[in-house]
Design a protein around this motif. Structure first.
Motif, short mmCIF file in Angstrom:
data_model
loop_
_atom_site.label_atom_id
_atom_site.label_comp_id
_atom_site.label_asym_id
_atom_site.label_seq_id
_atom_site.Cartn_x
_atom_site.Cartn_y
_atom_site.Cartn_z
N VAL A 47 0.85 -1.19 0.00
CA VAL A 47 0.00 0.00 0.00
C VAL A 47 0.88 1.24 0.00
O VAL A 47 1.79 1.37 0.82
N LYS A 48 0.61 2.13 -0.94
CA LYS A 48 1.42 3.33 -1.12
C LYS A 48 0.55 4.57 -1.06
O LYS A 48 -0.56 4.58 -1.60
N GLU A 49 1.04 5.62 -0.42
CA GLU A 49 0.34 6.90 -0.41
C GLU A 49 0.86 7.76 -1.55
O GLU A 49 2.06 7.92 -1.72
N THR A 50 -0.07 8.29 -2.34
CA THR A 50 0.33 9.09 -3.50
C THR A 50 -0.78 10.11 -3.80
O THR A 50 -1.66 10.33 -2.99
N LYS A 51 -0.71 10.73 -4.94
CA LYS A 51 -1.74 11.68 -5.37
C LYS A 51 -2.37 11.17 -6.65
O LYS A 51 -1.67 10.62 -7.52
N ASP A 52 -3.67 11.35 -6.78
CA ASP A 52 -4.34 10.92 -8.01
C ASP A 52 -4.21 11.99 -9.09
O ASP A 52 -3.51 13.00 -8.90
N LEU A 53 -4.89 11.78 -10.21
CA LEU A 53 -4.78 12.71 -11.34
C LEU A 53 -5.26 14.11 -11.02
O LEU A 53 -4.89 15.07 -11.68
N LEU A 54 -6.10 14.23 -9.99
CA LEU A 54 -6.65 15.53 -9.61
C LEU A 54 -5.91 16.15 -8.44
O LEU A 54 -6.31 17.19 -7.92
#
Length: 352
Positions: free
Chosen positions: A190-197
């Motif tokens: 599980v990784k924390e990231t940012k989506d396209l928005l």
């Protein structure tokens, strides 16, 4: 060279359709059209028919319809065919007609794509990431993923969408290997990231990478129209959400804004892959033109519609001075934005 010609034709089609909407509706409501130009800048040649000058201008990316009295700086003569002499509803129809045809063009092209074959990336595994669950469990390059937790996956986009949601517990991956079905139970990373928005999200990963293998989804005329409309609506929604993320700062402006150079380069790359990818991208960009042209910022159509809305509320139009100032400010903003985007395309993204 052929790809460049095809892209110029695609750009010309989108602009022509937009301006054709303004042109036809202006004539229908009784507004006098003085110039119809395909292209911007110095004219290459022109011909006049029924008092309308039809131009082909030097710069192929752009075009315009010049209507009598459309420019706020022009003196009002009271002539019947003047833009400002028409009822607000008639002017609204003229302004919205170009955007409407851009949406229609986008839908028609999307419909054609879904009938001819919508391109997708298959679920064939092209590579595996070291020290990730998929490789450790024994999934191999060349396996074709059939299902995630029993849910069938038709293409790589669906596969990734399902996999990213598996942030709790194990996940069962069903693959086809040389005609044999095989099940693997994996514990995703599980990784924390940012989506396209630009929103903070958690995604699950197992370390599989797609291959270059592509397939095509084909539908009959009726279903293709529905699929095309669904794709267009989802694209419009995500575009407006993306714009809001840019305005609120969740998305970085520099990394997410492209100008004509970047779009031209993207379309050229699509044309090198094939005519269907180019038609698909043209459909999306035509829809994008519709999205941006209704933004309430002069000198866009949406900005002029905003003037009409203010006129209806006040019972009289804004003063010519106020309209001129708003138009000049809008032009300065868009020229600055265009210069920034072009610089970013050449020395930023395209320079990498």
């Amino acid at each position: 060279m052929l790809e460049v010609i095809l892209v110029i034709l695609a750009f010309s089609l989108m602009i022509f359709i937009h301006e054709l909407g303004h042109f036809v509706m202006a004539l229908r409501v009784g507004i006098k059209v003085e110039i119809f130009s395909l292209g911007m800048g110095p004219k290459i040649f022109s011909v006049t028919r029924n008092g309308i000058e039809y131009r082909l201008s030097l710069v192929p990316i752009g075009g315009y319809v010049k209507m009598l009295g459309e420019d706020p700086s022009e003196a009002v003569t009271g002539e019947k065919g003047e833009f400002g002499a028409q009822p607000a509803w008639s002017r609204f129809k003229v302004l919205i007609a170009g955007v409407t045809l851009n949406y229609i063009l986008g839908l028609v092209l999307m419909w054609i794509v879904f009938m001819a074959g919508y391109p997708i990336i298959t679920t064939k595994v092209g590579a595996l990431v070291d020290d990730f669950p998929a490789k450790k469990a024994g999934i191999e390059v060349g396996d074709k993923v059939l299902a995630i937790d029993g849910k069938a996956v038709s293409d790589w986009e669906v596969l990734i969408e399902l996999m990213h949601k598996k942030t709790a517990g194990d996940v069962k991956v069903t693959v086809d290997r040389d005609g044999r079905k095989m099940d693997f139970t994996l514990k995703p990373v599980v990784k924390e990231t940012k989506d396209l928005l630009g929103n903070d999200v958690k995604i699950a990963q197992v370390g599989i990478v797609n291959s270059d293998e592509r397939s095509y989804l084909k539908y009959g005329p009726g279903e293709a129209l529905i699929k095309g409309a669904q794709k267009q609506v989802s694209f419009v929604v995500i575009t407006y959400r993306g714009l809001w993320s840019l305005i609120t700062g969740r998305l970085a402006f520099k990394e997410n804004v492209s100008g004509p150079v970047g779009i031209f380069n993207l379309m050229t790359q699509a044309a090198k892959i094939g005519i269907i990818p180019l038609v698909l991208l043209t459909a999306l960009i035509s829809t994008l033109l519709g999205v941006f042209n209704v933004l309430p910022v002069p000198p866009l159509d949406g900005g002029l519609i905003l003037f009409l809305g203010i006129e209806k509320l006040r019972g009289k139009p804004l003063s010519k001075k106020a309209q001129e100032i708003a138009m000049q400010a809008g032009w300065m903003f868009f020229i600055g934005l265009m210069l920034f985007a072009t610089y970013n395309d050449i020395f930023g993204k395209l320079g990498k």
